[in-house]
Design an enzyme around this catalytic site. Structure first.
Site, short mmCIF file in Angstrom:
data_model
loop_
_atom_site.label_atom_id
_atom_site.label_comp_id
_atom_site.label_asym_id
_atom_site.label_seq_id
_atom_site.Cartn_x
_atom_site.Cartn_y
_atom_site.Cartn_z
N VAL A 172 -11.91 -0.73 16.40
CA VAL A 172 -13.08 -0.09 16.95
C VAL A 172 -14.83 -0.71 16.07
CG1 VAL A 172 -14.55 2.29 16.19
CG2 VAL A 172 -12.07 2.05 17.02
N CYS A 173 -14.43 -0.48 14.37
CA CYS A 173 -15.29 -1.08 13.53
C CYS A 173 -15.37 -2.12 13.26
CB CYS A 173 -15.20 -0.15 12.35
SG CYS A 173 -16.03 1.52 12.53
N VAL A 174 -13.96 -3.43 13.56
CA VAL A 174 -14.58 -4.75 13.58
C VAL A 174 -15.01 -5.39 14.77
CG1 VAL A 174 -12.79 -6.95 12.89
CG2 VAL A 174 -12.90 -4.54 11.66
#
Length: 217
Positions: free
Chosen positions: A118-120
């Site tokens: 997700v956040c990467v």
């Protein structure tokens, strides 16, 4: 796929900027791709390596009042530095973060964060599309499952991202052990965070500093 080969493809500290994303308690609580303590150790090692080489490091969290503060093992490396808090899940949609990265003048963007899928993945894919040279540090990132981590890595490689681990990155930044000043700064990071390699180094120093017993008679 864009192939990375040739000397110019290797990462250089003077061209790198590190972006650490959402290493927070909420995210860590559901990391199942790695042992949580290893994620903390590797991220701390990555942060300290960046500081040793003078690589600018941008710290960011998401909704900190609910997700929790960044791990102190990271923020202690950069005392007093602002942690940019966001509402965007995709860090690269937050103008303040992107402006902070751009202000460094570096084009080799190094990313680690929670969660990988997700956040990467989202900022990596967007930044690649905008022409950035992006490297993801896989062992300073983590996902909700091994599958999620692996699929995210495959997705980012397909988009053109480079994958590395934190110690490999440190070695690439060092490049030449004759760079004594850099090596001296990196050594305590290896001792503290590189497991058996750090212990072996201490053992080597012990042996070098232990007098050889004189032969009798």
């Amino acid at each position: 796929m864009t192939f990375r080969n040739g000397l110019a493809s290797l990462l250089r500290p003077e061209d790198s900027v590190l972006l650490l994303i959402d290493h927070q308690p909420y995210q860590l609580a559901n990391v199942n791709s790695h042992e949580p303590q290893m994620v903390i150790n590797n991220t701390a090692g990555l942060a300290k390596a960046a500081k040793a080489f003078g690589v600018p490091t941008i710290l960011t969290s998401v909704i900190v009042e609910r997700g929790g503060l960044l791990f102190p093992q990271i923020t202690d490396v950069f005392p007093g530095q602002e942690v940019i808090d966001r509402t965007f899940i995709n860090t690269w949609e937050d103008k303040k973060v992107v402006d902070a990265v751009k202000a460094t003048g570096r084009k080799q963007l190094v990313i680690a964060g929670l969660w990988t899928e997700v956040c990467v993945a989202m900022p990596t894919i967007q930044a690649l599309g905008e022409g950035w040279d992006v490297t993801v540090i896989t062992d300073a990132s983590g996902a909700v499952s091994v599958e999620a981590h692996q699929v995210a890595i495959q997705r980012m490689i397909a988009a053109g991202a480079n994958m590395m681990t934190w110690l490999a990155l440190a070695a690439e930044w060092q490049r030449d052990w004759a760079r004594a000043e850099q090596a001296a700064a990196l050594t305590p990071v290896i001792v503290q965070h590189a497991g058996g390699s750090g212990i072996a180094f201490l053992w080597e120093q012990q042996l070098l500093n232990t007098p050889v017993p004189a032969k009798a008679g």
